[in-house]
Design a protein around this motif. Sequence first.
Motif, PDB file in Angstrom:
ATOM      1  N   ALA A  16      -4.951  -9.478  34.603  1.00  0.00           N
ATOM      2  CA  ALA A  16      -4.153  -8.443  33.931  1.00  0.00           C
ATOM      3  C   ALA A  16      -4.814  -8.026  32.620  1.00  0.00           C
ATOM      4  CB  ALA A  16      -2.732  -8.948  33.690  1.00  0.00           C
ATOM      5  N   TYR A  17      -6.108  -8.316  32.507  1.00  0.00           N
ATOM      6  CA  TYR A  17      -6.928  -7.956  31.342  1.00  0.00           C
ATOM      7  C   TYR A  17      -6.207  -8.142  30.011  1.00  0.00           C
ATOM      8  CZ  TYR A  17      -5.238  -3.661  33.690  1.00  0.00           C
ATOM      9  OH  TYR A  17      -4.512  -2.743  34.391  1.00  0.00           O
ATOM     10  N   CYS A  18      -5.791  -9.402  29.778  1.00  0.00           N
ATOM     11  CA  CYS A  18      -4.986  -9.684  28.589  1.00  0.00           C
ATOM     12  C   CYS A  18      -5.778 -10.300  27.451  1.00  0.00           C
ATOM     13  CB  CYS A  18      -3.835 -10.608  28.970  1.00  0.00           C
ATOM     14  SG  CYS A  18      -4.373 -12.290  29.312  1.00  0.00           S
ATOM     15  N   ALA A  20      -6.457 -13.493  26.910  1.00  0.00           N
ATOM     16  CA  ALA A  20      -6.118 -14.874  26.538  1.00  0.00           C
ATOM     17  C   ALA A  20      -7.314 -15.804  26.770  1.00  0.00           C
ATOM     18  CB  ALA A  20      -4.897 -15.354  27.326  1.00  0.00           C
ATOM     19  N   LYS A  52      -7.457 -22.817  32.580  1.00  0.00           N
ATOM     20  CA  LYS A  52      -6.133 -23.390  32.301  1.00  0.00           C
ATOM     21  C   LYS A  52      -5.260 -22.426  31.505  1.00  0.00           C
ATOM     22  CE  LYS A  52      -7.836 -28.107  32.228  1.00  0.00           C
ATOM     23  NZ  LYS A  52      -8.721 -28.836  31.314  1.00  0.00           N
ATOM     24  N   THR A  53      -5.864 -21.517  30.779  1.00  0.00           N
ATOM     25  CA  THR A  53      -5.098 -20.630  29.903  1.00  0.00           C
ATOM     26  C   THR A  53      -4.632 -19.365  30.612  1.00  0.00           C
ATOM     27  OG1 THR A  53      -6.298 -21.435  27.978  1.00  0.00           O
ATOM     28  CG2 THR A  53      -5.210 -19.324  27.732  1.00  0.00           C
ATOM     29  N   CYS A  54      -5.345 -18.932  31.616  1.00  0.00           N
ATOM     30  CA  CYS A  54      -5.027 -17.646  32.233  1.00  0.00           C
ATOM     31  C   CYS A  54      -3.586 -17.584  32.748  1.00  0.00           C
ATOM     32  CB  CYS A  54      -5.989 -17.363  33.392  1.00  0.00           C
ATOM     33  SG  CYS A  54      -5.562 -15.828  34.225  1.00  0.00           S
ATOM     34  N   PRO A  55      -2.780 -16.674  32.213  1.00  0.00           N
ATOM     35  CA  PRO A  55      -1.375 -16.592  32.634  1.00  0.00           C
ATOM     36  C   PRO A  55      -1.201 -16.117  34.072  1.00  0.00           C
ATOM     37  CG  PRO A  55      -1.889 -14.847  31.050  1.00  0.00           C
ATOM     38  CD  PRO A  55      -3.090 -15.735  31.117  1.00  0.00           C
ATOM     39  N   MET A  56      -2.230 -15.464  34.610  1.00  0.00           N
ATOM     40  CA  MET A  56      -2.108 -14.872  35.936  1.00  0.00           C
ATOM     41  C   MET A  56      -2.765 -15.717  37.025  1.00  0.00           C
ATOM     42  SD  MET A  56      -0.441 -12.159  35.113  1.00  0.00           S
ATOM     43  CE  MET A  56      -0.495 -11.127  36.572  1.00  0.00           C
ATOM     44  N   GLY A  57      -3.393 -16.808  36.647  1.00  0.00           N
ATOM     45  CA  GLY A  57      -4.100 -17.606  37.638  1.00  0.00           C
ATOM     46  C   GLY A  57      -5.265 -16.846  38.250  1.00  0.00           C
TER      47      GLY A  57
END
Lengths: 67, 388
Positions: A16-18, A20, A52-57
């Motif tokens: 989601a190109y965030c 993080a 581990k940080t990626c909210p979208m997996g």
Amino acid sequence: MSKNGKRVVVDRYKCAYCGACIAVCKFNANELIETFLIIDDEKCNVCKACVKTCPMGALAVIEACES
Amino acid sequence: MYDVVVVGAGPAGSMAAKTAAENGLNVLMVEKRQEIGVPVRCAEGVSKAELANFVEIDKKWIAAEVVGAKIYAPNGAEIVLAEEHAGNEVGYILERKIFDRHLARLAVKAGADVIVKTAAIGLERKDGTVKVKLKRMGEEWEVEAKIVVGADGVESRIGKLAGIDTTLKLSEIESCTQYLMSNIDFDPDYTYFWMGNEIAPGGYIWLFPKGERIANVGIGVMPSKAKKEAKEYLDDFVDERFKDGKIVEVVAGGVPVRGEIETAVADNVMLAGDAAHHADPITGGGIINALKAGKYAGIVAAEAVEKKNYSAEFLRKYDELWKNDFGKTLRRNKILQEKILSMDDETLNKLVGSLAGKNLGEMSVRNITIHLIKANPRLLWDIKDLFF
Ligand SMILES: Cc1cc2nc3c(=O)[nH]c(=O)nc-3n(C[C@H](O)[C@H](O)[C@H](O)COP(=O)(O)OP(=O)(O)OC[C@H]3O[C@@H](n4cnc5c(N)ncnc54)[C@H](O)[C@@H]3O)c2cc1C
Ligand code: SF4
Ligand code: SF4
């Protein structure tokens, strides 16, 4: 280049190109340009902090020869 | 040569550019993305009173107003923080796409130059000033500046390029996913927060109304504690609670929850907003602190230009300003965050349960914590001095 035959890849259908993942990379191995995440295999240490940080997996470690 | 190059056109950057330009400086603001404010990485909640200190309120970028908050323990026990009288809205839910652009326009109005679709990719100090390397649509060039304000958000590289280590550890970031959900039932006068190690390890789930039956429903989890990605936790929650809701937008993001950093300055460089980890470790809110920091950075930039002194030593004035304003709160809330992180769900139930069903009044971390300490002196004895 890869580390121990492994590398980190992004699933662009999930990302989601965030940004993080950029915040936690101490090797400055990744960069986000608009919607496009780049991982520099030369710099990447496969420490998995971004995975581990990626909210979208959207990030995964794969065998280097896989792609 | 520019007096100031501001990197990033979020709230911190636009406020820094506006303030510096208002003080007569020659300012350039560069934004990597092609659209300022898009895509949104925010739940858009903000304190009404604090926002009004910075910008004249315009209904165009206010989606909703709320009177308070409802907070839920893992077992569903509820506490309310709200003004007693109707018509006393204390919070706004913004439309950040429009808000961020509005702030950028204010910077332009004050005289700042702006370029979008342009990334800052390098810094080089030379003879007391800095060369900022920019890249736009494949073309690279350099601009010279006396001062660089790194307002480049959570993915900041300006700090690192200037020698300030801003890499976040897995216990210093909230990994967030959010859905804008329509067709859901809730009372639009409130914001909602759900806590629990099972549902949102190291973070919480929120619902911020954006109108009737439409709201930002999101989650933050701490990567060091989470067992799966933020999105999966959020899906579990909305599947259970808002089955008929329709997702009309997906948002993701990272919020720095590291607490106060030692310094946000280096020679020729000041960091502001998320780039300096100015977001609050308890609430994850960062808009107001970004605005404050941007303003302080603009003020100090003007003083530095006047005195022709761009050294880290001189720019420490900026550190002093933001630390005296909200640095203390970041420090305090980091300690509170660590305390809460150490609690299991049973303890959280007990804490919230001690005040369940009550309206505690003012919507602030300080107010709720004071009530919790009074009701649970033993559980919270070690942090009481921070709040009284
Ligand atoms: C899911 C989520 C929910 C949140 N909810 C809230 C909330 O309800 N209330 C609240 O107060 N805060 C909230 N926050 C935090 C808030 O969004 C941030 O604190 C705030 O946006 C910080 O503003 P900023 O100006 O520092 O950075 P940003 O708004 O992130 O702006 C940084 C800008 O810099 C640009 N940039 C980055 N690198 C470069 C470069 N090299 N060159 C040029 N430009 C660059 C980026 O594209 C971006 O536009 C939330 C955050 C998330 C992720
Ligand atoms: S953290 Fe995940 S979703 Fe965000 S930019 Fe990186 S890969 Fe994409
Ligand atoms: S695995 Fe580690 S080094 Fe590689 S991109 Fe992710 S955070 Fe950076």
